[in-house]
Design a protein around this motif. Sequence first.
Motif, PDB file in Angstrom:
ATOM      1  N   ARG A 138       0.874  -1.100  -0.143  1.00 29.71           N
ATOM      2  CA  ARG A 138       0.171   0.183   0.144  1.00 29.71           C
ATOM      3  C   ARG A 138       0.781   1.306  -0.089  1.00 29.71           C
ATOM      4  O   ARG A 138       2.090   1.175   0.533  1.00 29.71           O
ATOM      5  N   GLU A 139       0.392   2.194  -0.554  1.00 31.03           N
ATOM      6  CA  GLU A 139       1.017   3.648  -0.661  1.00 31.03           C
ATOM      7  C   GLU A 139       1.872   4.031   0.552  1.00 31.03           C
ATOM      8  O   GLU A 139       3.084   4.361   0.614  1.00 31.03           O
ATOM      9  N   ARG A 140       1.057   4.034   1.918  1.00 31.35           N
ATOM     10  CA  ARG A 140       1.532   4.493   2.840  1.00 31.35           C
ATOM     11  C   ARG A 140       2.569   3.954   3.490  1.00 31.35           C
ATOM     12  O   ARG A 140       3.574   4.741   4.327  1.00 31.35           O
ATOM     13  N   ILE A 141       3.073   2.815   3.089  1.00 28.22           N
ATOM     14  CA  ILE A 141       4.009   2.152   3.704  1.00 28.22           C
ATOM     15  C   ILE A 141       5.318   2.431   3.138  1.00 28.22           C
ATOM     16  O   ILE A 141       6.592   2.469   3.630  1.00 28.22           O
ATOM     17  N   LEU A 142       5.355   2.899   1.826  1.00 28.66           N
ATOM     18  CA  LEU A 142       6.374   3.064   1.050  1.00 28.66           C
ATOM     19  C   LEU A 142       6.580   4.694   0.815  1.00 28.66           C
ATOM     20  O   LEU A 142       7.565   5.320   0.785  1.00 28.66           O
ATOM     21  N   PHE A 143       5.409   5.434   0.370  1.00 28.45           N
ATOM     22  CA  PHE A 143       5.470   6.767  -0.013  1.00 28.45           C
ATOM     23  C   PHE A 143       4.885   7.722   0.719  1.00 28.45           C
ATOM     24  O   PHE A 143       3.587   7.115   1.019  1.00 28.45           O
ATOM     25  N   ASP A 144       5.027   8.787   0.792  1.00 26.24           N
ATOM     26  CA  ASP A 144       4.015   9.906   0.915  1.00 26.24           C
ATOM     27  C   ASP A 144       3.029  10.418  -0.076  1.00 26.24           C
ATOM     28  O   ASP A 144       3.426   9.997  -1.283  1.00 26.24           O
ATOM     29  N   LEU A 145       1.846  10.895   0.327  1.00 29.00           N
ATOM     30  CA  LEU A 145       0.692  11.027  -0.942  1.00 29.00           C
ATOM     31  C   LEU A 145       1.582  11.913  -1.907  1.00 29.00           C
ATOM     32  O   LEU A 145       2.087  13.169  -1.870  1.00 29.00           O
ATOM     33  N   GLY A 146       1.370  11.710  -2.969  1.00 31.15           N
ATOM     34  CA  GLY A 146       2.005  12.231  -4.202  1.00 31.15           C
ATOM     35  C   GLY A 146       3.385  12.483  -4.165  1.00 31.15           C
ATOM     36  O   GLY A 146       4.025  13.075  -5.457  1.00 31.15           O
ATOM     37  N   GLU A 147       4.145  11.486  -3.546  1.00 28.63           N
ATOM     38  CA  GLU A 147       5.496  11.538  -3.638  1.00 28.63           C
ATOM     39  C   GLU A 147       6.276  10.348  -4.270  1.00 28.63           C
ATOM     40  O   GLU A 147       5.370   8.960  -4.122  1.00 28.63           O
ATOM     41  N   ALA A 148       7.373  10.039  -4.711  1.00 31.31           N
ATOM     42  CA  ALA A 148       7.934   8.987  -5.420  1.00 31.31           C
ATOM     43  C   ALA A 148       9.276   8.541  -4.620  1.00 31.31           C
ATOM     44  O   ALA A 148       9.804   7.589  -4.943  1.00 31.31           O
ATOM     45  N   ARG A 149       9.549   9.375  -3.408  1.00 29.15           N
ATOM     46  CA  ARG A 149      10.837   8.872  -2.764  1.00 29.15           C
ATOM     47  C   ARG A 149      10.531   7.914  -1.574  1.00 29.15           C
ATOM     48  O   ARG A 149       9.570   8.050  -0.759  1.00 29.15           O
ATOM     49  N   ILE A 150      11.194   6.805  -1.387  1.00 31.49           N
ATOM     50  CA  ILE A 150      10.855   5.805  -0.405  1.00 31.49           C
ATOM     51  C   ILE A 150      11.121   6.310   1.045  1.00 31.49           C
ATOM     52  O   ILE A 150      12.037   7.096   1.365  1.00 31.49           O
ATOM     53  N   LYS A 151      10.143   6.092   1.865  1.00 28.59           N
ATOM     54  CA  LYS A 151      10.314   6.224   3.101  1.00 28.59           C
ATOM     55  C   LYS A 151      11.440   5.825   3.835  1.00 28.59           C
ATOM     56  O   LYS A 151      11.815   4.445   3.638  1.00 28.59           O
TER      57      LYS A 151
END
Length: 250
Positions: A138-151
């Motif tokens: 899911r997006e929230r585990i890897l990225f912030d909303l609208g971003e493509a940099r991995i957390k």
Amino acid sequence: MSRKRRRQKKHHLEPESQERWLVTYSDLITLLLVFFIVLYSMSQIQNEKFNALMDSLRTVFQGDAILSETSMTPTSQNNDLSSMPIKEDDSDHDKNKEKNEEKLDKLYLKLQDYIKENRLGNEIKLTNLQRGVQLTFRERILFDLGEARIKQQAFPILEKVGGILKTVPNEISIEGHTDNNQFRGTSKYASNWELSGTRSRTVMLFLINHDKLHPERLHFVGYGEYKPVAKNDTKAHQAMNRRVNIIVLR
């Protein structure tokens, strides 16, 4: 007196000379019989051997020789067999396929155990599909909303997953998806396609650089908003559509 003897001698020779044609006729019949028997027995022979047989038979009828032994020697037969195409055995292919399936089953169990042990079931979904073993992030585990940099906090998870993926040689497809929200002019990405493609590319490069997966095994795809898993009618459904899939292909 001498004339009488000559007549008697001629009289005795005439029946014998009249029957000589039967010998020639019987020889001809015998040769023809042999010819047709050989033709029948050689009905499945290759063209080269058949031509050799015909040449030899012509030689027989011309009175020079019988069939040449070299035309049918074991050596020539072996040469003909070696030139014949050999049908490929599918047993090796089936064995390799079975071994690959066993490796994918073990991979699935390892990923399943990791997700359970780290209580990641709400963030990572594991599915065994016909095309391969699929991990859905899911997006929230890897990225912030609208971003493509991995957390930063996602690094250990991707490193562990990449280490498990190294246990199989299969190709891996990394596929990015978004919801149907349109980007405003202030966004750094021109479209959902660009955002989804950039995210999947970022995950691919992470696995190559951190987990040392071979680049030839990997490819990335950006599907944008066009392959949703739910309707984009609520925020919860939109969050489900914002995801990255890592698929170990069969």
